[in-house]
Design an enzyme around this catalytic site. Structure first.
Site, short mmCIF file in Angstrom:
data_model
loop_
_atom_site.label_atom_id
_atom_site.label_comp_id
_atom_site.label_asym_id
_atom_site.label_seq_id
_atom_site.Cartn_x
_atom_site.Cartn_y
_atom_site.Cartn_z
N GLY A 8 -6.36 10.83 -27.99
CA GLY A 8 -6.15 11.83 -26.93
C GLY A 8 -7.46 12.50 -26.55
O GLY A 8 -7.52 13.69 -26.27
N GLY A 11 -7.88 14.62 -23.20
CA GLY A 11 -7.00 15.76 -22.95
C GLY A 11 -7.73 17.09 -23.02
O GLY A 11 -8.96 17.14 -23.18
N GLN A 12 -6.97 18.19 -22.94
CA GLN A 12 -7.59 19.52 -22.88
C GLN A 12 -8.45 19.78 -24.11
O GLN A 12 -9.62 20.17 -24.00
CB GLN A 12 -6.52 20.62 -22.77
CG GLN A 12 -7.14 22.01 -22.52
CD GLN A 12 -6.29 23.18 -23.00
OE1 GLN A 12 -5.28 23.00 -23.66
NE2 GLN A 12 -6.71 24.38 -22.66
N ILE A 35 -5.76 6.62 -23.26
CA ILE A 35 -4.68 5.75 -22.78
C ILE A 35 -5.02 5.27 -21.37
O ILE A 35 -5.81 5.90 -20.67
CB ILE A 35 -3.30 6.45 -22.77
CG1 ILE A 35 -3.37 7.80 -22.04
CG2 ILE A 35 -2.74 6.60 -24.17
CD1 ILE A 35 -2.02 8.41 -21.72
N TYR A 143 9.45 20.74 -27.85
CA TYR A 143 8.07 20.87 -28.32
C TYR A 143 8.05 21.43 -29.73
O TYR A 143 7.39 20.89 -30.63
CB TYR A 143 7.33 21.81 -27.35
CG TYR A 143 5.87 22.04 -27.65
CD1 TYR A 143 4.94 21.01 -27.53
CD2 TYR A 143 5.41 23.30 -28.01
CE1 TYR A 143 3.60 21.24 -27.78
CE2 TYR A 143 4.07 23.53 -28.25
CZ TYR A 143 3.16 22.49 -28.14
OH TYR A 143 1.83 22.72 -28.38
N LYS A 147 6.92 19.85 -33.33
CA LYS A 147 5.83 20.47 -34.11
C LYS A 147 6.26 20.77 -35.55
O LYS A 147 5.48 20.57 -36.49
CB LYS A 147 5.30 21.72 -33.40
CG LYS A 147 4.50 21.42 -32.14
CD LYS A 147 3.32 20.49 -32.43
CE LYS A 147 2.49 20.19 -31.21
NZ LYS A 147 1.47 19.13 -31.46
N ILE A 173 -4.53 27.79 -25.95
CA ILE A 173 -5.98 27.53 -25.95
C ILE A 173 -6.51 27.70 -24.52
O ILE A 173 -5.98 27.09 -23.59
CB ILE A 173 -6.29 26.10 -26.45
CG1 ILE A 173 -5.68 25.84 -27.84
CG2 ILE A 173 -7.80 25.86 -26.48
CD1 ILE A 173 -6.20 26.71 -28.94
N1 SER Z 1 -0.31 25.86 -25.37
C1 SER Z 1 0.96 25.36 -25.85
C2 SER Z 1 1.99 25.43 -24.80
O1 SER Z 1 1.99 26.41 -24.07
C3 SER Z 1 1.40 26.13 -27.05
O2 SER Z 1 0.79 25.68 -28.20
O3 SER Z 1 2.82 24.58 -24.71
#
Ligand code: SER
Length: 321
Positions: A8, A11-12, A35, A143, A147, A173
């Site tokens: 990845g 990605g960000q 990818i 999500y 996790k 982040i």
């Molecule tokens: N930045 C993530 C989200 O907002 C949370 O960990 O999905």
């Protein structure tokens, strides 16, 4: 010498983590896994090796690990919270079937693995203030489900097979290089782009909604320092609470307005994002990370705001945007 594989890498987090790792370990020692359709560009492409690495393809991962004699994997493949609610099956496939592939290759080839968890691993029944390291984790988002499963499966591989798995529970982040996509905390990135472009910001999160956040340089530091930490000191593994600040929309707005007096904001609350935000902690207690591996963030809201505005002005205004 370390040989690192970032899954990845475009990605960000991946795009900046790959560059930081290359700075520390040397460009040739850090493979940027991407990818199809998200190939590395510019300095990310030129500064070291890259390899096609779809986390859902175990054989592809195994080939990269063997070809480059990899000993450490940063597995950053995931869908963020809002996208995952809309594509739950894909979120599971990438987050968990993918993680399984990563852990299997790590077991076979003796690699250490970092896979981020998140504030999303908590839920409504979690204590919201100073959320402890060890507490209730009953998220209701896909999500969050992926996790919590990530934490459990990573711990399982550590206990059962001795795989050196480690992770942190990242807060939102904030970064100025690669934008996040489809997260609940994205507003805290988008707001800076609006401020620099001279636009009014439309905030999807209600005033008074607190969430933990962190500036990217601290997030990179957390990931790398945890992977370099002395394992003898680690009581926990997957994953450590880490935070740098906690704020509500009106507070980040005020921090920006202090530096951009003409900046304006209005609220148009997004019900899905709001319900996710309401289920997450208001502030994390990250004392275990501080004690077990010396975690200490450098940026607070004001320092981050000054740096974000400066970097974005240079990039966006320099490009005439
Ligand atoms: N930045 C993530 C989200 O907002 C949370 O960990 O999905």
């Amino acid at each position: 010498m370390k040989n690192v594989f970032v899954i990845g890498a475009t990605g960000q987090i991946g795009s900046e983590l790959t560059m930081e790792l290359r700075k520390r370990y040397g460009g040739d020692h850090v493979v940027a896994g991407y990818i199809q359709g998200a190939e590395p560009k510019g300095i990310l492409r030129e500064s070291g090796p890259m390899a096609l690495a779809d986390v859902t393809d175990g054989e592809q991962l195994s080939k990269v690990v063997k070809d480059y004699h990899i000993d450490t994997i940063y597995n950053l493949a995931a869908l963020l919270s809002v996208v995952a609610e809309n594509k739950p099956k894909l979120a599971w496939k990438i987050g968990i079937d993918g993680l399984w592939n990563v852990l299997e290759v790590a077991r076979e080839e003796g690699c250490a693995v970092f896979t981020p968890s998140s504030i999303g691993s908590f839920g409504l029944s979690t204590p919201h203030d100073k959320t402890p390291q060890d507490t209730v984790q009953r998220p209701r988002t896909m999500y969050g489900v992926t996790k919590v499963t990530t934490e459990l499966l990573s711990d399982y591989y550590a206990l059962k097979y001795g795989v050196d798995t480690r992770s942190v529970r990242f807060p939102g982040i904030i970064s100025n290089v690669t934008p996040p996509g489809g997260g609940t905390t994205d507003y805290a990135v988008d707001i800076y782009y609006s401020a620099v472009r001279g636009e009014k910001f439309v905030c999807p999160i209600k005033a008074g909604t607190y969430m933990d956040m962190m500036y990217m340089p601290d997030a990179l530091k957390a990931a790398i320092e945890l992977m370099e930490a002395d394992p003898a000191r680690l009581v926990h593994r997957n994953g450590f609470n880490v935070t740098a600040m906690s704020f509500a929309p009106e507070e980040i707005f005020a921090a920006i307005k202090a530096q951009v007096p003409s900046f304006e904001m209005e609220y148009q609350v997004d019900p899905l994002k709001q319900s996710i935000a309401d289920s997450w902690p208001d502030s994390l207690d990250d004392s275990c990370a501080r004690e077990e591996w010396g975690w200490k963030p450098e940026y607070d809201l004001q320092a981050m705001t000054t740096d974000m505005l400066e970097k974005l002005r240079l990039r966006l205004c320099g490009a005439g945007l």
